[in-house]
Design a protein around this motif. Structure first.
Motif, short mmCIF file in Angstrom:
data_model
loop_
_atom_site.label_atom_id
_atom_site.label_comp_id
_atom_site.label_asym_id
_atom_site.label_seq_id
_atom_site.Cartn_x
_atom_site.Cartn_y
_atom_site.Cartn_z
N GLY A 252 49.59 -0.66 -2.50
CA GLY A 252 49.74 0.17 -1.32
C GLY A 252 50.72 1.31 -1.51
N ILE A 253 51.03 1.66 -2.76
CA ILE A 253 52.01 2.71 -3.08
C ILE A 253 51.29 3.83 -3.82
N ASN A 254 51.67 5.09 -3.52
CA ASN A 254 51.08 6.25 -4.18
C ASN A 254 51.28 6.17 -5.70
N CYS A 255 50.25 6.56 -6.45
CA CYS A 255 50.29 6.41 -7.91
C CYS A 255 49.82 7.69 -8.59
N VAL A 256 50.48 8.05 -9.70
CA VAL A 256 50.03 9.13 -10.58
C VAL A 256 49.78 8.53 -11.96
N ILE A 257 48.90 9.17 -12.74
CA ILE A 257 48.55 8.64 -14.06
C ILE A 257 48.97 9.64 -15.12
N LEU A 258 49.65 9.15 -16.15
CA LEU A 258 50.12 10.00 -17.25
C LEU A 258 49.36 9.63 -18.52
N PRO A 259 48.64 10.58 -19.14
CA PRO A 259 47.96 10.28 -20.40
C PRO A 259 48.96 10.07 -21.53
N MET A 260 48.53 9.34 -22.52
CA MET A 260 49.40 9.11 -23.68
C MET A 260 49.55 10.42 -24.46
N PHE A 291 49.83 15.78 -18.36
CA PHE A 291 51.05 14.98 -18.29
C PHE A 291 52.08 15.67 -17.40
N THR A 292 52.31 16.96 -17.66
CA THR A 292 53.31 17.70 -16.89
C THR A 292 52.87 17.87 -15.44
N GLU A 293 51.57 18.13 -15.22
CA GLU A 293 51.09 18.36 -13.86
C GLU A 293 51.21 17.09 -13.00
N GLU A 294 50.95 15.93 -13.62
CA GLU A 294 51.08 14.69 -12.87
C GLU A 294 52.54 14.44 -12.50
N LEU A 295 53.47 14.79 -13.40
CA LEU A 295 54.89 14.66 -13.06
C LEU A 295 55.28 15.64 -11.96
N ARG A 296 54.63 16.82 -11.93
CA ARG A 296 54.88 17.75 -10.82
C ARG A 296 54.46 17.13 -9.49
N ASN A 297 53.35 16.40 -9.51
CA ASN A 297 52.93 15.71 -8.29
C ASN A 297 53.98 14.70 -7.84
N LEU A 298 54.56 13.97 -8.81
CA LEU A 298 55.61 13.02 -8.47
C LEU A 298 56.84 13.73 -7.93
N LYS A 299 57.19 14.88 -8.53
CA LYS A 299 58.35 15.65 -8.06
C LYS A 299 58.11 16.17 -6.65
N LEU A 483 51.38 5.29 -13.66
CA LEU A 483 50.51 4.55 -14.58
C LEU A 483 50.57 5.28 -15.93
N ASN A 484 51.35 4.75 -16.84
CA ASN A 484 51.77 5.47 -18.04
C ASN A 484 50.94 5.08 -19.27
N LYS A 485 50.91 6.00 -20.25
CA LYS A 485 50.27 5.79 -21.56
C LYS A 485 48.76 5.57 -21.46
#
Length: 508
Positions: A252-260, A291-299, A483-485
């Motif tokens: 039930g928590i927002n999730c972003v995915i980071l490619p390896m 990878f960077t764009e997904e971290l921007r979503n988290l930021k 969701l990493n790697k």
């Protein structure tokens, strides 16, 4: 035949039934002899066990006959006796504790004697049973030997009947053979007609069935269904996360995915030569990557949380080690500096492994421990990354600390973070895994929001649920799950429904 029937009746009446190994009486004698020998061995063994148990019980020694309960009682007896002697030497023989221990020693001694007596009684019972068995077998053997002498005369008569039956059987077989020969000579044989080949077989000139296309289509469909079923069964058995939607459904928590990703050797303007770029600064090397764009979503989610609340301190945690929380924490902090120029400090709060220090400040000799002792030294203890402008508070230790959790939850840590809040806009703290140590439970009251890192395709769903349940006090403050790697090739298959245009905005 009557002769054979008479012979068999005589054998049964005189107990002369034979087996494949001889007469029944001889076989019974052999069997009884073997049983009597085994019974005598059993009597000797039971007597030896009884004598051994009685001797060992009298000497109070540990023996093979001792049961687990007896061993436990004797062990407890020695421990209590040693403790009583030690206590008597300290407080004197009249102390009530010494008297209590002596009473316990008497009880244990009585229990040991009772257990030894029980063992001796059981061995005595086994010995009596073995003796009775030996006596019964000996009596039966003596009776059978007496009967064998009586049957010797009957055996003479039996051999006469056998000879007569054998002679009559041969005569019967001879007459039967001649009778069959006469009948065979008189029987007319049936003539067999010769066979003729009417038409020679020839190979077919055309296909007899025209359903090849239907069979091929059906085979392809069956193969697809079987493959899909196998993939679904494999995914179900793996019990891991592969999509942000699956994470959000479970937590039930927002999730972003980071490619390896991996940092490659490239030219550097900072050192004037080729260097191996750090994975912890990947957002600087690939600012347009997914990878960077997904971290921007988290930021962006963090910035949204800052609007209503004073959110400055972000904790980065995971369920277990090696899920990539070090790279996530460092890249998130570097992205904050690069995108907004905000004053950002990243703290290596995993004092057990200190991977962040090894990657971003390997030459540091002072850091977090010294800052806890004197928070006013914070500005002098940080290491600034020349490339990103990020401030790093390392943890310079030669080994692990036994009181790491207490340090992270101490008033000194609260004072240090208070000083950091005054000097920085963002503070990112890497914390040890939830399921490994208790650090997060101690430091959580100083953290505003948490980022939870989960390794793609590796971390079990049940482990994530258990970690969030273990850290129930921080669950409401988890601002996002990473969701990493993730495997880039697998992502293309999973996200095939988005089409090729989806990836046009990314530049790996």
């Amino acid at each position: 035949m009557d002769a054979d029937r008479t012979l068999q009746n005589y054998k049964i009446a005189n107990n002369l039934v034979s087996t494949g190994k001889g007469s029944l009486s001889a076989e019974q004698l052999s069997t009884l002899n073997a049983q009597l020998t085994n019974a005598r061995v059993a009597v000797s063994e039971a007597k030896a066990r009884l004598d051994g148990a009685q001797q060992m019980a009298g000497e109070g020694m540990m023996s093979k006959s001792a049961t687990e309960n007896l061993i436990k009682l004797r062990s407890e007896y020695r421990d209590v006796a040693a403790k009583a002697s030690e206590l008597e030497g300290s407080v004197g023989p009249g102390h009530f504790a010494v008297a209590k221990l002596r009473k316990r020693i008497e009880d244990l001694h009585k229990s040991i004697k009772d257990e030894e007596q029980r063992i001796a009684d059981s061995y005595a019972n086994e010995y009596q049973i073995a003796k009775m068995r030996e006596s019964e077998l000996a009596a039966t053997l003596a009776q059978l030997v007496g009967e064998a002498g009586t049957s010797s005369q009957a055996q003479v008569k039996m051999r006469e009947l056998e000879s007569s039956a054998h002679t009559l059987r041969n005569l019967y077989n001879s007459f039967l053979q001649k009778f069959n020969e006469i009948n065979t000579a008189q029987t007319e044989t049936i003539k067999v007609q010769n066979a003729r080949m009417l038409t020679r077989a020839a190979p077919p000139l055309y296909r007899s069935s025209k359903k090849a296309a239907a069979v091929l289509a059906g085979s392809i469909m069956v193969g697809l269904f079987l493959g899909a079923g196998a993939a679904i069964a494999r995914e179900w058995a793996a019990d891991v996360f592969r999509t942000p939607q699956a994470v959000e459904e479970v937590t039930g928590i927002n999730c972003v995915i980071l490619p390896m990703v991996k940092a490659e050797r490239t030219a550097s303007l900072f050192r004037g030569g080729a260097e191996h770029l750090l994975l912890e600064e990947f957002v600087l090397d690939a600012p347009y990557s997914r990878f960077t764009e997904e971290l921007r979503n988290l930021k962006a989610v963090i910035n949204t949380a800052r609007v209503g609340d004073s959110v400055k301190v972000i904790g980065v945690v995971s369920s277990v080690p090696k899920e990539g929380k070090t790279a996530v924490a460092a890249n998130l902090a570097a992205l904050i500096v690069a995108s907004s120029g905000a004053r950002t400090l990243v703290i290596d709060g995993d004092v057990h492994l200190r991977l962040l220090t090894a990657r971003l400040a390997p030459d540091a000799r002072e850091g977090l421990i010294e800052a806890l002792a004197d928070p006013s030294r914070l500005a002098t203890l940080v290491s600034k990354r020349r490339r990103s402008g990020l401030d790093v508070l390392p943890c310079a230790l030669s080994g692990r600390l036994p009181n790491a959790a207490e340090l992270l939850g101490s008033p000194e840590m609260e004072q240090l973070l208070a000083a950091a809040r005054n000097a920085y806009d963002y503070i990112v703290v890497e914390i040890a895994p939830i399921m490994s140590v208790a650090d997060v439970k101690m430091i959580e009251r100083f953290i505003d929001r948490f980022v939870f890192v989960v390794e793609w395709g590796q971390t079990k769903r049940s482990l994530v649920r258990e970690a969030l349940s273990e850290g129930e006090i921080i669950r409401e403050r988890v601002i996002g799950i990473v969701l990493n790697k993730a495997d880039p090739f697998a992502l293309r298959t999973i996200e095939a429904y988005k089409g090729g245009k989806f990836r046009d905005y990314y530049q790996e």
